[in-house]
Scaffold this active site. Sequence first.
Site, PDB file in Angstrom:
ATOM      1  N   CYS A  26      16.012  -1.725  11.074  1.00  0.00           N
ATOM      2  CA  CYS A  26      15.074  -2.837  11.233  1.00  0.00           C
ATOM      3  C   CYS A  26      15.843  -4.163  11.231  1.00  0.00           C
ATOM      4  O   CYS A  26      17.051  -4.206  10.953  1.00  0.00           O
ATOM      5  CB  CYS A  26      14.029  -2.815  10.120  1.00  0.00           C
ATOM      6  SG  CYS A  26      14.639  -3.350   8.503  1.00  0.00           S
ATOM      7  N   CYS A  72      17.602  -4.985   7.873  1.00  0.00           N
ATOM      8  CA  CYS A  72      18.820  -4.190   7.674  1.00  0.00           C
ATOM      9  C   CYS A  72      19.947  -4.674   8.580  1.00  0.00           C
ATOM     10  O   CYS A  72      21.106  -4.710   8.168  1.00  0.00           O
ATOM     11  CB  CYS A  72      18.532  -2.711   7.915  1.00  0.00           C
ATOM     12  SG  CYS A  72      17.536  -1.981   6.600  1.00  0.00           S
ATOM     13  N   ASN A 112      15.295   5.741   2.317  1.00  0.00           N
ATOM     14  CA  ASN A 112      14.249   4.739   2.154  1.00  0.00           C
ATOM     15  C   ASN A 112      13.402   5.087   0.937  1.00  0.00           C
ATOM     16  O   ASN A 112      13.179   6.245   0.602  1.00  0.00           O
ATOM     17  CB  ASN A 112      13.412   4.560   3.424  1.00  0.00           C
ATOM     18  CG  ASN A 112      12.849   5.822   4.026  1.00  0.00           C
ATOM     19  OD1 ASN A 112      13.410   6.897   3.912  1.00  0.00           O
ATOM     20  ND2 ASN A 112      11.716   5.693   4.701  1.00  0.00           N
ATOM     21  N   ILE A 113      12.972   4.033   0.251  1.00  0.00           N
ATOM     22  CA  ILE A 113      12.207   4.152  -0.981  1.00  0.00           C
ATOM     23  C   ILE A 113      11.003   3.230  -0.845  1.00  0.00           C
ATOM     24  O   ILE A 113      11.140   2.010  -0.858  1.00  0.00           O
ATOM     25  CB  ILE A 113      13.056   3.760  -2.206  1.00  0.00           C
ATOM     26  CG1 ILE A 113      14.340   4.601  -2.248  1.00  0.00           C
ATOM     27  CG2 ILE A 113      12.248   3.890  -3.487  1.00  0.00           C
ATOM     28  CD1 ILE A 113      15.402   4.066  -3.202  1.00  0.00           C
ATOM     29  N   GLU A 114       9.826   3.840  -0.680  1.00  0.00           N
ATOM     30  CA  GLU A 114       8.617   3.052  -0.443  1.00  0.00           C
ATOM     31  C   GLU A 114       7.944   2.641  -1.745  1.00  0.00           C
ATOM     32  O   GLU A 114       8.249   3.170  -2.814  1.00  0.00           O
ATOM     33  CB  GLU A 114       7.641   3.858   0.417  1.00  0.00           C
ATOM     34  CG  GLU A 114       8.171   4.124   1.799  1.00  0.00           C
ATOM     35  CD  GLU A 114       7.231   4.901   2.677  1.00  0.00           C
ATOM     36  OE1 GLU A 114       7.479   4.949   3.891  1.00  0.00           O
ATOM     37  OE2 GLU A 114       6.241   5.486   2.170  1.00  0.00           O
ATOM     38  N   CYS A 152      14.795  -0.003   2.689  1.00  0.00           N
ATOM     39  CA  CYS A 152      15.246   0.907   3.739  1.00  0.00           C
ATOM     40  C   CYS A 152      16.507   1.658   3.317  1.00  0.00           C
ATOM     41  O   CYS A 152      17.253   1.220   2.443  1.00  0.00           O
ATOM     42  CB  CYS A 152      15.535   0.128   5.023  1.00  0.00           C
ATOM     43  SG  CYS A 152      14.090  -0.708   5.713  1.00  0.00           S
ATOM     44  N   GLU A 154      19.323   2.048   4.929  1.00  0.00           N
ATOM     45  CA  GLU A 154      20.550   1.315   5.213  1.00  0.00           C
ATOM     46  C   GLU A 154      20.868   0.320   4.100  1.00  0.00           C
ATOM     47  O   GLU A 154      21.997   0.230   3.626  1.00  0.00           O
ATOM     48  CB  GLU A 154      20.438   0.555   6.537  1.00  0.00           C
ATOM     49  CG  GLU A 154      20.146   1.437   7.734  1.00  0.00           C
ATOM     50  CD  GLU A 154      18.656   1.612   8.013  1.00  0.00           C
ATOM     51  OE1 GLU A 154      17.877   1.922   7.072  1.00  0.00           O
ATOM     52  OE2 GLU A 154      18.263   1.448   9.180  1.00  0.00           O
TER      53      GLU A 154
END
Length: 130
Positions: free
Chosen positions: A86, A89, A42-44, A53, A55
């Site tokens: 989620c 995803c 995940n990359i915020e 996310c 996935e």
Amino acid sequence: MTKEELCRQAQKMLQMAYVPYSHFPVGAAIECTDGAVFTGCNIENAAYTPTNCAERTAVFKAVSEGHRAFRRIAIAGSTEAFCAPCGVCRQVLQEFAPDIEVILVNSRGETMELTLPELLPHSFGPKNLA
């Protein structure tokens, strides 16, 4: 690739996650039907909405390299509770692999195996647009 190897690849991606806001790293590894494996984390983003996310990162990397048929995906979380994908995803997985096997891995290395139809019953997909 064995299920255990795929899970280990997902777990390795926990350290690559960029999570300065949630502090909740997630790693993923998706296996294509031809045996190729793509990983993601995940990359915020400070604006939250652009966050991606693990996935989807793995799926998008695979698709961008020409892979569109998937066998299974391992999703690793950093907590004792299992980290399921989620809704967004789940929908992305449905687009390419409506029957994909989903393996959830917790911080203890325990696994829970599901199918996408179990996670996303009555899904919407390309067939609905035909």
